[in-house]
Structure formats: structure tokens, C-alpha cells
Design an enzyme around this catalytic site. Structure first.
Site, PDB file in Angstrom:
ATOM      1  N   ARG A 122      30.663 -90.427 -69.195  1.00 37.17           N
ATOM      2  CA  ARG A 122      31.341 -91.727 -69.032  1.00 37.17           C
ATOM      3  C   ARG A 122      32.341 -91.912 -70.167  1.00 37.17           C
ATOM      4  O   ARG A 122      32.083 -91.483 -71.308  1.00 37.17           O
ATOM      5  CB  ARG A 122      30.335 -92.884 -69.012  1.00 37.17           C
ATOM      6  CG  ARG A 122      29.431 -92.961 -70.214  1.00 37.17           C
ATOM      7  CD  ARG A 122      28.497 -94.160 -70.168  1.00 37.17           C
ATOM      8  NE  ARG A 122      29.199 -95.409 -70.421  1.00 37.17           N
ATOM      9  CZ  ARG A 122      29.370 -95.932 -71.635  1.00 37.17           C
ATOM     10  NH1 ARG A 122      28.919 -95.296 -72.713  1.00 37.17           N
ATOM     11  NH2 ARG A 122      29.994 -97.076 -71.785  1.00 37.17           N
ATOM     12  N   SER A 181      26.328-106.179 -86.839  1.00 39.93           N
ATOM     13  CA  SER A 181      25.076-105.643 -86.314  1.00 39.93           C
ATOM     14  C   SER A 181      24.574-104.432 -87.107  1.00 39.93           C
ATOM     15  O   SER A 181      24.285-104.536 -88.294  1.00 39.93           O
ATOM     16  CB  SER A 181      25.246-105.322 -84.831  1.00 39.93           C
ATOM     17  OG  SER A 181      24.028-105.011 -84.226  1.00 39.93           O
ATOM     18  N   ASP A 236      17.440-103.891 -86.660  1.00 37.16           N
ATOM     19  CA  ASP A 236      18.778-103.541 -87.143  1.00 37.16           C
ATOM     20  C   ASP A 236      19.302-104.683 -88.016  1.00 37.16           C
ATOM     21  O   ASP A 236      18.601-105.669 -88.249  1.00 37.16           O
ATOM     22  CB  ASP A 236      19.729-103.202 -85.990  1.00 37.16           C
ATOM     23  CG  ASP A 236      20.088-104.408 -85.145  1.00 37.16           C
ATOM     24  OD1 ASP A 236      19.303-105.376 -85.127  1.00 37.16           O
ATOM     25  OD2 ASP A 236      21.154-104.396 -84.501  1.00 37.16           O
TER      26      ASP A 236
END
Length: 575
Positions: A539, A74, A292
């Protein structure tokens, strides 16, 4: 009986043989997440081979339905590579198979791999032995290690007796997902079919643009940064067939133009907010888009000035808002038309975001009266939630997202369109709105986020509304934000709740976060938000031993200060 024993013996032999050819590199540990397996391309062959085994088993489990494998990393640097599996619906592999994926990729030797597979197929009731076939579609991006890793995947697939691999070629990730979905729906699934659907549905949407809209020639000019990846290559192939828009591709992936994802691409501009490699002061004022490396992310931008290296950014939040506005408007036209031939189209429209969505975007959507819900971070959570609606829209700020339409809604929309076309209403606003929704459902890739289909839907909607880039930017003003990473010894010691917006363990950390956010009042400029103080959450990372900190406040200085203060509390507790 003898034939079955021979088939079982052959199956064992193939698994032992392929595991021997692709031994696990010393010190490597692979973990399957939203991005699949991902690492330095030179170390990926064993994981890719085992992903081939996994995909073939998945297809056997699902009675021979087509499953997909895409080899890509990616938006990562060119030296990295990865592999991920697409389920028959074109979405990501079912989460409950991820622990097996991890165990399979990290099996230390051929015997361990064989025993792992045999136990798993027994537990899952997978009928190995050649009576059930499997089919796996393969795609890869333009990375130098792609061809080598493709061979590893093929060998893994062929290790399962009865499995059949189909190499679909060099593709964007969304193309492969689209092909898997279509093949299992029994409809055309080649790359030319994908292009034809995009081109035809985009043309239909432009034909439905009101005659007084559409903008001037500058509004039809679009510069696209292809991240020197496969998306730029594919866009070059079809741009001449896209009437009504003048597309110029930069960082297209041509030899010598640049390096994949290096100082270009959606991830670069979204994080750095500066101009890409290949852009110059001459581009000031022109609408630009950025893909991307594998073309599953999309953001827009505009070069701010000739003297500064900065850009005005439109991220996934504002793309989502544009799509939501358009779809809501078409539903309103259909359901509140006031015409004599008024056909209703009941639809539950849902907006799905994560905690990383800018608070200003969330409040903008809520102010429109839209239903906004939150999930934990990760496309697999967003997509699953979006499927609960007649029309579900989700986007992450990084530009990954899509719109999904339920089969029942599309059936009702088709019936409505047919009714209106056969009556005097076929020239009505209602009919045109129904046709726009139908064209949008065919243009957007409903399997997964797709930068090419998303880009064309954005362009069609901007022309429909007669909007400039500036009009789009002014939908709302983003709250200043800051993201930080804090290295910790054990990230699992943080447990979150409420879609990762609150810390349940350790409880003292949430108390500290609440205290820090209370110090940062939002000013009147942002009083349309549904909270009066700054916002901050933490997180644990899904891939690294770090805790991620996200903060929002009235000014950048305050957002930075809030993020640093909370990061300090994390370091004190867990560092």
C-alpha cells in the site's frame, strides 16, 4: 447593517494580523492526516496557529459545540511536535475538512489565507461575524515546544471573532478527546472527573470478579513503561487509588529518568521486541505494559530471560482478542443463562481490523464465531466502522484501539440491569454479567484509544478470568511477519482495493504478488488459518514517498523472503 460591516472588517483584520505573525517557513509543506499536522517542533507554529483558526471555524459551523485541539507528536521523538483536532463526539475531525486543513496550513501569505477562509466559510455556510460563538478545548503533552505552540494555537483561535479558548492543561491525548465528548454530552468533563470515572469503574469490575479467581500477588503486580511521557505522570497520580493492583511506573517522565520515547514506549517495544531502557533481568516473569508518549497506544510484554535482551510481546491484536472474549462471554451469560428469569439482550458485536492484523488473530476471532470486518489503515476508518455495531471493537497491532457501545445498546443494558436488580435475579449470573458490561462501558474511553483506560480494562479482565500473562499469550500463535518500505518516485501510481489488500493499478503488480505468495505454503502448525499460502500486500504510504510491504508466512525466514521478493517487484515497476 453598519454593525455587521464593522464585524466583518474586524474579522478580516484579525485573520490578516495573525497570518502576518506566523509566516509559513520556507520549504515547509504540511499535510493533515490521522496524526494531524506533525513535523519538527521548531517549524510547527504556523501550522498550529492555523489549526486554531480551523478548530474555531469547526465549532462555529457546529453551532458552538466544543471542539478540541491537542498539541502532541505522540510516539515521535521529543524534538517533533504536532497538532490534531477533535470533533464534538470526541473522535477525529471530519475527513471532508482535511483538504481545507491542508490548504489553510500551506497558504503562502496573509492575503491568500484570508481569501481561502472567506471562500470556505461561504461554501460551508459558516456564519462569521460574532453572532455565533465557538469554544475550543486545548491540551498538550510534556514536550519542550508545547507551551510555545499552545500560544500559537490560542492566537489562531482568537483570530475568529466570538471564539473562546479553554486551556485544559497538560494532558494525555485521550483525556482531551474524552473531555470534548463529555462536554458536548452535557456531563462532567474535568480531569478529576476523568480520574474518578476510571477509578470507580475499575473498582466495580474487580468487585464482580468471581471469588475463586483473581490470582496470586505476582499476578497483581504490573510494571508500566510510561515512555517518559504524560501517561506515566498521570498514572503516578492515580495508582495509589487503584485497589487490587500493584503498579510500578518506570520511565515515568521524572527529571533525569530518560528522554521521551527514546528506547522506551509502546512503539519501541512493538517494533524492536527488545527490553526498554529502565528494565533489567530482575524483571523476568513480571507482567509489563508500555504506553506511548501521549498515552493513546498500549502493548504488553514480559522480559523473556535474564540472559537475553528479548521480550514476549502482546500487541493490539491480542488485546482486541481479550476484550472480544470477555464481551462475548458476558453476552452469552445474559442470553443463554437458562435461569427462570431469563431476559435477553440482543446485540450485534463487530470486530474491526486492518490488513496489518496478524492472520492468526483474525482466524482466532472468526473461529469464535465473531463477525470480523476490515477497513483501510487508519483509526478514523476503524472507529467509523465500529460505530455501525451495538458493540464495536477495534485495535491496530500498534496498540491503538478501543471499544464503542451504541447509545441504544447501553439504554437496553441499563434497563435490563434495573429489572434484574429489582427481582430475585439480582444475585444471578445474568445480573453480574450485565453489571460487568456496564462497568466496562464506563471504564473504556469510547472517544478514542486510551492506554490508561485500556490498561485497567485488561487488568480487570485478567483477574476476572484468573489468567496469567502466559495464558493470554497462548490464545494463538502469531504468524511470522515482515514489514518493509520501498522508496518510489510517485506512490500515487499504486491504487489499492479490498481494504488495501489488493492492488488494482498497476494490475501486473498484483499478479506478481500472487505468484510470490503462492511459493510459500503454510505448514500444519498454522493450518487453522483460512488461507494455505503466505500472505502479502502493498500500500502507498499516506505521508511519505514510499510503498509499504507486509508479508506473512510459516517461518520468519519465509516471511522475510516473501517481503523482499515483493519489494523487488515494486522497485522494478516504480523505483
Amino acid at each position: 447593517m453598519a454593525a455587521n460591516q464593522e464585524q466583518e472588517k474586524e474579522q478580516r483584520r484579525r485573520l490578516l494580523d495573525v497570518a502576518s505573525r506566523f509566516p509559513l517557513p520556507s520549504g515547509c509543506r504540511f499535510s493533515y492526516g490521522t496524526a494531524g499536522f506533525r513535523a519538527d517542533g521548531a517549524t510547527m507554529a504556523p501550522a498550529v496557529c492555523r489549526a486554531g483558526i480551523l478548530a474555531a471555524l469547526r465549532s462555529v459551523k457546529l453551532a458552538g459545540a466544543a471542539v478540541g485541539i491537542v498539541i502532541t507528536a505522540s510516539h515521535n521523538p521529543v524534538g517533533d511536535n504536532g497538532v490534531k483536532i477533535a470533533d464534538p463526539d470526541g473522535g477525529m475531525m471530519a475527513q471532508h475538512w482535511e483538504p481545507f486543513a491542508d490548504a489553510l496550513a500551506n497558504a503562502p501569505d496573509p492575503d491568500a489565507l484570508l481569501q481561502l477562509v472567506l471562500q470556505f466559510v461561504k461554501d460551508e455556510g459558516i456564519p462569521l461575524g460574532g453572532h455565533h460563538t465557538a469554544q475550543v478545548l486545548l491540551g498538550r503533552d510534556t514536550r519542550p515546544t508545547g507551551e510555545y505552540l499552545l500560544d500559537a494555537a490560542l492566537q489562531g483561535i482568537n483570530a475568529i471573532v466570538g471564539a473562546h479558548a479553554i486551556d485544559m492543561g497538560i494532558l494525555t491525548t485521550p483525556q482531551l478527546h474524552w473531555m470534548v465528548r463529555n462536554k458536548n454530552k452535557g456531563i462532567k468533563a474535568s480531569e478529576s472527573d476523568y480520574f474518578t470515572q476510571l477509578i470507580d469503574s475499575f473498582r466495580r469490575m474487580l468487585e464482580l470478579v468471581p471469588k475463586d479467581k483473581g490470582g496470586d500477588e505476582l499476578a497483581k503486580k504490573l510494571i508500566v513503561d510510561g515512555a517518559n511521557g504524560i501517561g506515566g505522570v498521570k498514572l503516578e497520580q492515580i495508582k495509589a487509588e487503584l485497589s487490587g493492583i500493584d503498579i510500578i511506573v518506570r520511565n515515568s517522565g521524572k527529571e533525569g529518568e530518560g528522554i521521551l520515547n527514546h528506547m522506551c514506549g509502546a512503539d519501541f517495544v512493538q517494533k524492536e521486541r527488545v527490553t526498554h531502557h529502565g528494565f533489567s533481568p530482575e524483571d523476568v516473569g513480571v507482567r509489563c505494559a508500555s504506553l506511548d508518549g501521549d498515552a493513546d497506544r498500549l502493548v504488553y510484554f514480559c522480559v523473556s530471560s535474564a540472559s537475553e535482551n528479548k521480550v514476549d510481546l502482546v500487541d493490539g491484536d491480542k488485546i482486541l482478542s481479550l476484550f472480544a472474549l470477555f464481551i462475548r462471554e458476558q453476552l452469552d451469560i445474559i442470553n443463554n443463562s437458562g435461569s427462570q428469569v431469563n431476559k435477553s439482550l440482543p446485540a450485534r458485536l463487530g470486530i474491526v481490523q486492518t490488513a496489518y492484523a496478524n492472520g492468526a488473530s483474525t482466524q482466532f476471532l472468526k473461529n469464535l464465531g465473531l463477525e470480523v470486518v476490515f477497513t483501510p489503515t487508519g483509526v478514523k476508518y476503524l472507529h467509523k466502522k465500529a460505530l455501525e455495531y451495538d458493540i464495536g471493537i477495534y485495535f491496530e497491532a500498534n496498540g491503538h484501539g478501543t471499544v464503542v457501545f451504541s447509545e441504544e445498546f447501553l439504554s437496553q443494558l441499563d434497563s435490563l440491569s434495573n429489572e434484574l436488580s429489582s427481582e430475585t435475579a439480582n444475585g444471578s449470573a445474568q445480573y453480574h454479567a450485565a453489571m460487568r458490561l456496564m462497568a466496562a462501558s464506563q471504564l473504556i474511553n469510547q472517544a478514542v484509544g486510551d492506554a490508561l483506560s485500556g490498561l485497567l480494562l485488561v487488568e480487570a479482565i485478567l483477574q476476572y478470568k484468573g489468567w496469567s500473562f502466559q495464558n493470554w499469550c497462548e490464545l494463538y500463535s502469531d504468524l511470522p511477519s515482515r514489514q518493509l518500505k520501498v522508496k518510489v518516485i510517485d506512490r500515487s501510481s499504486i491504487v489499492t482495493t479490498d481494504s488495501e489488500t489488493k492492488v488494482s493499478q498497476p494490475s501486473s503488480l498484483q499478479e506478481s504478488i500472487d505468484k510470490e505468495t503462492g511459493k510459500h505454503q503454510l505448514n500444519r502448525m498454522h493450518c487453522n488459518t483460512n488461507y494455505t499460502h503466505g500472505r502479502c500486500f502493498v500500500r502507498p504510504s499516506g505521508t511519505e514517498d514510499v510503498v509499504r510491504v507486509y508479508a506473512e508466512a510459516s517461518t520468519q525466514v519465509e516471511a522475510d523472503s516473501l517481503a523482499r521478493s515483493v519489494a523487488h517487484h515494486v522497485e522494478q515497476l516504480l523505483g
